[in-house]
Design an enzyme around this catalytic site. Sequence first.
Site, mmCIF file in Angstrom:
data_model
loop_
_atom_site.group_PDB
_atom_site.id
_atom_site.type_symbol
_atom_site.label_atom_id
_atom_site.label_comp_id
_atom_site.label_asym_id
_atom_site.label_seq_id
_atom_site.Cartn_x
_atom_site.Cartn_y
_atom_site.Cartn_z
ATOM 1 N N ASN A 161 0.865 -1.183 0.000
ATOM 2 C CA ASN A 161 0.000 0.000 0.000
ATOM 3 C C ASN A 161 0.901 1.232 0.000
ATOM 4 O O ASN A 161 1.522 1.547 1.004
ATOM 5 C CB ASN A 161 -0.879 -0.044 1.261
ATOM 6 N N TRP A 162 0.955 1.899 -1.150
ATOM 7 C CA TRP A 162 1.867 3.045 -1.259
ATOM 8 C C TRP A 162 1.300 4.282 -0.576
ATOM 9 O O TRP A 162 1.977 5.296 -0.465
ATOM 10 C CB TRP A 162 2.147 3.355 -2.734
ATOM 11 N N LYS A 163 0.065 4.246 -0.165
ATOM 12 C CA LYS A 163 -0.607 5.394 0.461
ATOM 13 C C LYS A 163 -0.449 6.643 -0.426
ATOM 14 O O LYS A 163 -0.413 6.517 -1.643
ATOM 15 C CB LYS A 163 -0.061 5.628 1.871
ATOM 16 N N HIS A 197 -9.314 0.718 5.303
ATOM 17 C CA HIS A 197 -8.008 0.955 5.930
ATOM 18 C C HIS A 197 -8.189 1.886 7.123
ATOM 19 O O HIS A 197 -9.025 2.805 7.088
ATOM 20 C CB HIS A 197 -7.045 1.563 4.908
ATOM 21 N N GLU A 211 -6.582 4.336 8.176
ATOM 22 C CA GLU A 211 -6.440 5.771 7.897
ATOM 23 C C GLU A 211 -7.725 6.331 7.294
ATOM 24 O O GLU A 211 -8.113 7.467 7.572
ATOM 25 C CB GLU A 211 -5.224 6.010 6.983
ATOM 26 N N GLU A 263 -4.990 -5.356 10.686
ATOM 27 C CA GLU A 263 -4.001 -4.292 10.842
ATOM 28 C C GLU A 263 -4.234 -3.568 12.161
ATOM 29 O O GLU A 263 -5.066 -2.639 12.217
ATOM 30 C CB GLU A 263 -4.119 -3.300 9.680
ATOM 31 N N GLY A 285 2.649 2.050 10.693
ATOM 32 C CA GLY A 285 3.560 3.168 10.502
ATOM 33 C C GLY A 285 4.271 3.606 11.771
ATOM 34 O O GLY A 285 4.861 4.687 11.817
ATOM 35 N N SER A 306 3.765 -2.368 10.231
ATOM 36 C CA SER A 306 5.215 -2.363 10.373
ATOM 37 C C SER A 306 5.867 -3.686 9.971
ATOM 38 O O SER A 306 6.837 -4.121 10.600
ATOM 39 C CB SER A 306 5.619 -1.959 11.798
ATOM 40 N N GLY A 353 5.038 1.246 4.576
ATOM 41 C CA GLY A 353 6.345 1.884 4.390
ATOM 42 C C GLY A 353 7.354 1.039 3.628
ATOM 43 O O GLY A 353 8.022 1.527 2.702
HETATM 44 C C1 PEP Z 1 -0.555 -0.022 6.049
HETATM 45 O O1 PEP Z 1 -0.675 1.162 5.813
HETATM 46 O O2 PEP Z 1 -1.439 -0.802 5.632
HETATM 47 C C2 PEP Z 1 0.606 -0.470 6.810
HETATM 48 C C3 PEP Z 1 0.577 -1.676 7.294
HETATM 49 O O3 PEP Z 1 1.633 0.419 6.970
HETATM 50 P P1 PEP Z 1 3.102 0.116 7.597
HETATM 51 O O4 PEP Z 1 3.590 -1.160 6.976
HETATM 52 O O5 PEP Z 1 3.929 1.288 7.202
HETATM 53 O O6 PEP Z 1 2.915 -0.023 9.062
#
Ligand code: PEP
Length: 253
Positions: free
Chosen positions: A9-11, A95, A97, A167, A173, A213, A235
């Site tokens: 997921n490049w966000k 998600h 976010e 998640e 993040g 993460s 990330g």
């Molecule tokens: C995500 O945004 O779905 C995610 C898991 O981010 P990160 O790997 O940066 O924690």
Amino acid sequence: MRRVLVAGNWKMNTGREQALELASGLVEQCGEPGTVDVMIAPPFVWLEAVAAVVGGTAVQLAAQNAWCEAPGAFTGEVALEMVAEAGCDTVILGHSERRQLFGDTDELVGRKVAAARLAGLGVILCVGETREQRESDETDAVLTRQLLAGLEAIDGEMAAGLVVAYEPVWAIGTGLVATTDQAESAHAHLRKELALRYNSDVADATRILYGGSVKPDNAADLMGRPNVDGALVGGASLSVESFVAIIKAATGV
Ligand code: PEP
């Protein structure tokens, strides 16, 4: 046997050039069909350009979100039909976010999931508890609530091919990662809920990814647990090197 899926997921990251570089780097190393499914979710504006790079390869394309109504007067939104036409076969929905920053309620996520399935798109439905909810022992209840609301309008047939991503919000993040026991327990809980909602065939066939993460050095341990069928990576999906290292870690599972 569930195929492992590693999705990036490049966000709201990458300019056009970086997006194309990332996509071609990935195609170079993972473009041939292998034992692990690989997927990337670039920002909307780069979807078509990235689709031209990954089209015809084993790298699958997803959108990070979409709106649930048919094309029309929804300024600033992107319809599911549009992401499909841009080359996506999957959409990430719910998600944290989106839930925390953009008002995606359980009910709205459910509407989006239903609309996405009707539009013929695969769905990665994200669920996860906050730190406060974990500390007050509400994790399982939150996961059940989000899962069932997300699947409210989805019958057993429409559930085929669905992917769920666990998640934990506190791990996204932040560099904090769930222990493999915490992940396994949440995934087992979600699978049990899928069996109750549908049946054991649907529960056994549904891939449940861990996200939060995930890095090259923790990926193998997490994906080595029986109910963890892959990873949703934020990330670490922004570098070909680390994303490919995670895919390689998954290959050893
Ligand atoms: C995500 O945004 O779905 C995610 C898991 O981010 P990160 O790997 O940066 O924690």
